[in-house]
Design an enzyme around this catalytic site. Sequence first.
Site, PDB file in Angstrom:
ATOM      1  N   TYR A  56      16.442  29.697   8.720  1.00 22.75           N
ATOM      2  CA  TYR A  56      15.257  30.350   9.236  1.00 22.75           C
ATOM      3  C   TYR A  56      15.225  30.184  10.719  1.00 22.75           C
ATOM      4  CZ  TYR A  56      13.185  30.324   4.538  1.00 22.75           C
ATOM      5  OH  TYR A  56      12.847  30.643   3.208  1.00 22.75           O
ATOM      6  N   LYS A 111       0.868  -1.170  -0.049  1.00 23.40           N
ATOM      7  CA  LYS A 111      -0.038   0.020   0.119  1.00 23.40           C
ATOM      8  C   LYS A 111       0.917   1.338  -0.002  1.00 23.40           C
ATOM      9  CE  LYS A 111      -0.115  -0.501   4.925  1.00 23.40           C
ATOM     10  NZ  LYS A 111      -0.779  -0.846   6.256  1.00 23.40           N
TER      11      LYS A 111
END
Length: 359
Positions: free
Chosen positions: A255, A35
Amino acid sequence: MTRATRAEINLAALKHNLQVARDATPNARQMAIIKANGYGHGLVEVARALRRADAFGVATLDEAINLREGGIYHPIVLLEGFTRESELPFIHAYDLECVIHHESQLAILEKHKAKPMNAWLKIDTGMHRLGFDVAQAGVVYERLMACESVNKPIRLMTHLANADDRNDPTTEQQCQQFMSVVQPLGQVETTIGNSAGILAWPDSHAHWVRPGIMLYGVSPFKDSLAEQHKLQSVMTLKSELIGVKPVKKGERVGYGGTYTCNADMTIGVVAIGYGDGYPRHAGSGTPVLVNDTRVPLIGRVSMDMITIDLTAAPSASVGDSVTLWGEGLPVETIASHANTIGYELLCGVTQRVNYHYLD
Ligand SMILES: *Cc1c(COP(=O)(O)O)cnc(C)c1O
């Protein structure tokens, strides 16, 4: 030239890991779980490499159809079955098997008169996600047996909630609950175990097992790495250095300036970020391999780049190879630095990354 950021998929390792599952459960058939795009490795490529599996398990109808259209003729099990009657023509056309876990599915099957499908009746033994209660199981089984739209025999399954913790008694309780449902039914085929069940819980082996994460070379346990289970890493996520620069003591990087240089140092900039699926929550100190040397990530992960401390790799230069996880650097290690699990990192690699299949 395309960007260097790439996922190398080692198909020989994938095959090896299926053999590890077989060796651990020699009497069981293997429903390889593929999956979520083969846990992020590429659905059809993974299925082709795992052609020695006895069946495949997927989550969605689209995944199953992609497998059929990719030339995969194995039994394919929809682990969540169907939700609407309108899905049944596709289930028949593509010859898919369904997990039946809910009253609403049973109601559809009871009124449906088309070609029969193969069904796996799911019993909830404590996970409390999908499945019929243990107390209802006998009645539900009889109702399914009476459905013209369902092939006989019907197989039974359950799913383990805590098998990743080898000291948790829940797993044995779940196996006992399941056996209390199965025993009165006589000769029925069953499946319980996922990867953790295969490697640690013999009571869960049954007629079929459902290996997922172990096939991709990742330990299913909290307290071990894949190599302790003889599993080989399948995906190696790589990129390259696109910048190298000196930064002075006391300067801050990235950042928010979350990392402050504690000395004059050389930092490297790597072409990978959360836009590629590298976890933004990986903090300063998360290891990265530069030309086989482990160095720490520093500062925040950006969308397209990360910054690393090159003190331990002083000769590193622009264009050098960087490994983010995989061979030489277990994805489990990166996951624990990012407060998640290997499963999520593998599934989260994005379309922007170039996939290379090696055998
Ligand atoms: C995903 C899944 C598996 C595989 O689990 P792993 O922990 O990856 O081995 C097995 N069974 C079901 C029903 C699943 O949803």
